[in-house]
Write an enzyme that holds these catalytic residues in place. Structure first.
Site, PDB file in Angstrom:
ATOM      1  N   ASP A 156      42.439  42.634  44.027  1.00 27.20           N
ATOM      2  CA  ASP A 156      41.929  43.511  42.971  1.00 27.20           C
ATOM      3  C   ASP A 156      42.028  45.008  43.261  1.00 27.20           C
ATOM      4  O   ASP A 156      42.623  45.771  42.498  1.00 27.20           O
ATOM      5  CB  ASP A 156      40.457  43.182  42.696  1.00 27.20           C
ATOM      6  CG  ASP A 156      40.254  41.770  42.193  1.00 27.20           C
ATOM      7  OD1 ASP A 156      41.236  41.019  42.124  1.00 27.20           O
ATOM      8  OD2 ASP A 156      39.102  41.417  41.878  1.00 27.20           O
ATOM      9  N   SER A 215      33.004  41.244  38.013  1.00 27.85           N
ATOM     10  CA  SER A 215      34.340  40.774  38.362  1.00 27.85           C
ATOM     11  C   SER A 215      35.151  40.581  37.092  1.00 27.85           C
ATOM     12  O   SER A 215      34.602  40.371  36.002  1.00 27.85           O
ATOM     13  CB  SER A 215      34.230  39.445  39.113  1.00 27.85           C
ATOM     14  OG  SER A 215      35.462  38.764  39.127  1.00 27.85           O
TER      15      SER A 215
END
Length: 608
Positions: free
Chosen positions: A174, A523
């Site tokens: 990420d 998230s």
């Protein structure tokens, strides 16, 4: 110079020197020739001190006074002729302990091969990474967001100290993607990002799994809907190999946005990690970077207000992660541009949510690859008039030129909806303000949760206490607005993600029966009625730090408001009695982060 960009749906291989023959399960790349010649620049200008290809590395390879530098370079294997070549820093975010990153060393070898085949010198170096999936739900998640800035800092450090002429970065997880692009923006030397690629989905007994399946299995277990043996089965089949988490989570969100922005080659974001085409892309990167050096085409020529808007359009249309708000703001600031929360709201108001992708939908990134890849999606968005095709890209051509000969989305595909039948008529990312978030907050509303929620606050000082409470009595959360505070950039510290709490709520079947607010992040795998990035954060005296159990909180997406029914007088009384909590750390890297990090609305940057 003509170089080849490839599509997974075609009948012919491109020229063998670029893409060696191999079996790709009948998905053969088509030849899409994209000239690396700029429409305004001579592709082969005479080399002078200002435009020679090794203008940075020559600072250490040419002066007789730099004998020590040259001795070291001879020591690592360079000849006298090699000293005259451009030097390319190849930065890989490789480490073994994460499926997103474990294969990147192999990819860096292919990038180095391509750089050397293009007549340049490639030097590989590594930077750090954090596995969000491993650290999620623990204090280890405090180190996640700050790893983005450490990645940017480390690439900037090596590139600057070693005097490399260009950069090819190979991120996987990420925070890797924005970290590498932020470094390129700061340096402003020719650069290309090669995404490590998405993981394939897991399968067991006609069921499909991914990383969010693993997180949600806990909520299913504590609610009694699955046994512990079934829970373990999910864990064993959620991550079947290398690659980033497979839905439109943060990694795939950022990879797609960066491709739309023009900083990676076409198809980079949609070619799966273990597909042989990923190695072909790695080998091509060197050839394209050589052309960028010849043209002196740099990140600040590519990352512009218009290309940043293209990136935001990609995020909205694909249903991407709220983390993109933080990261795109930070990328913009790395090139001296200002991107605001209001800019995201304007794009969200104009762009429909079209992609039926996890976490809120059915499909994963590998399915995008099968229907034509990210370029086919971008072509569709361009045809709808949602993107600006005049933006320059790392191919040396504009986005529109790159997409001109790209095959359209596969006929009959069901992943990308037509404009006449969107999942949601406007974007899923909504910017909310109000007396609970005067400096803004970011909501992820896909349309399945509804557009309005009001209920009593259920307040937790950090996510761990919330998880203990939902494990003990899931039904006590029904009808409430769960508030998890003290998890902001300074308070967390590090603004940890709340995937474990949202997964516990969804797994317990409460996704439509409670909302969750936090000054932390979510998230890309989070879904439900969730609002994060609340500013100011509790640590800095924000109103979220003054809320008490039972206070009525109302979230109104239509009005873009998040408010409490507590009177201004009562809030002022509470503020007078409030004292700032002590920082949770007072030494080390997180303490440095606390002292330097800006607010979530400013992208949590650390270099201003």
């Amino acid at each position: 110079m003509q170089a080849t960009i490839f599509s997974p749906r075609a009948t012919l291989f491109p020229c063998k020197p670029l893409l060696p023959s191999h079996n790709v399960n009948s998905r053969r790349p088509s030849i899409i020739s994209c000239s690396a010649q700029s429409v305004t620049a001579d592709p082969s200008p005479p080399i002078t001190d200002t435009n020679k290809l090794n203008k940075y590395s020559s600072r250490i390879t040419e002066p007789k006074s730099q004998g020590g530098s040259q001795a070291i370079l001879h020591g690592v294997g360079l000849s006298d002729d090699d000293l005259l070549k451009p030097q390319i820093g190849i930065s890989s975010v490789w480490y073994e302990g994460n499926t997103c990153n474990m294969h990147l060393l192999k990819l860096s070898e292919a990038v180095k091969e391509g750089v050397e085949n293009a007549g340049m010198v490639g030097f590989r170096f590594n930077t750090i990474g954090v596995s969000d999936a491993i650290s999620m739900g623990t204090r280890g998640m405090c180190f996640s967001l700050q790893s983005r800035d450490l990645i940017a800092d480390s690439i900037e450090t090596v590139m600057s100290a070693q005097w490399y002429d260009g950069n090819i970065s190979i991120p996987g997880c990420d925070k890797n993607m924005p970290g590498t692009i932020m470094a390129m923006g700061r340096l402003n030397r020719p650069g290309i990002m090669v995404y490590g690629g998405t993981i394939k989905p897991g399968h067991f007994q006609d069921k499909t799994y991914d990383i969010v399946s693993a997180f949600q299995s806990y909520g299913e277990f504590v609610s009694g809907s699955i046994s512990d043996e079934q829970r373990k089965t999910v864990l064993h089949h959620s991550c079947p190999g290398a690659g980033a988490c497979g839905g439109m989570y943060t990694a795939n969100t950022m990879a797609s946005a960066i491709e739309a922005m023009g900083m990676s080659l076409p198809y980079s974001s949609s070619i799966p990690a273990e597909d042989p085409l990923k190695l072909d892309e790695c080998r091509l990167a060197g050839k394209y970077l050589l052309e960028l050096l010849k043209m002196d085409l740099k990140p600040r020529d590519i990352i512009t207000p218009k290309s940043l808007r293209n990136a935001m359009v990609s995020v909205m249309a694909l249903g991407g992660s709220t983390n993109a708000v933080l990261h795109l703001i930070a990328i913009a600031r790395s090139v001296g541009l200002e991107l605001t929360l209001d800019d995201f709201q304007k794009v969200s108001d104009a762009v429909p949510f079209l992609a039926d992708l996890k976490p809120s939908g059915k499909y994963v990134m590998e399915d995008i690859h099968k229907i034509g890849g990210t370029p086919a999606v971008l072509r569709y968005l361009l045809e709808l008039g949602l993107m600006d095709g005049d933006c320059m890209t790392v191919t040396g051509q504009t986005l529109a030129q790159n997409l001109e000969n790209v095959p359209s989305l596969t006929e009959g595909q069901e992943i990308i909806r037509p404009l006449s039948n969107p999942i949601k008529e406007t974007g899923h990312i909504q910017i909310l303000r109000g007396d609970l978030a005067p400096d803004g907050s970011v909501a992820k509303i896909t349309g399945k949760e509804g557009l309005y929620f009001s209920g009593p606050a259920l307040v937790f000082e950090g996510e761990e206490s919330m998880l203990a409470a939902i494990s003990a009595d899931p039904m006590s959360f029904k009808g409430t607005v769960v508030v998890i505070r003290g998890e902001g950039p300074k308070g967390g510290p590090g603004m940890p993600e709340m995937l474990t709490p949202t997964s516990a709520i969804m797994g317990a079947g409460l996704g439509k029966e409670c909302a969750l607010l936090t000054d932390g992040r979510f998230s890309g795998g989070s879904h439900g009625f969730v609002v994060g990035h609340i500013c100011p954060e509790a640590q800095e005296g924000g109103p979220i730090g003054l809320i008490k159990n039972g206070d009525i909180i109302t979230i109104d997406i239509g009005k873009k408001r998040i408010d409490t029914q507590v009177s201004p007088e009562e809030m002022n009384d509470r503020r007078k009695k409030w004292t700032a909590p002590a920082y949770k750390v007072n030494r080390g890297v997180l303490y440095k982060y606390i002292k330097n990090v800006q607010s979530a609305s400013d992208g949590c940057v650390t270099d201003e």
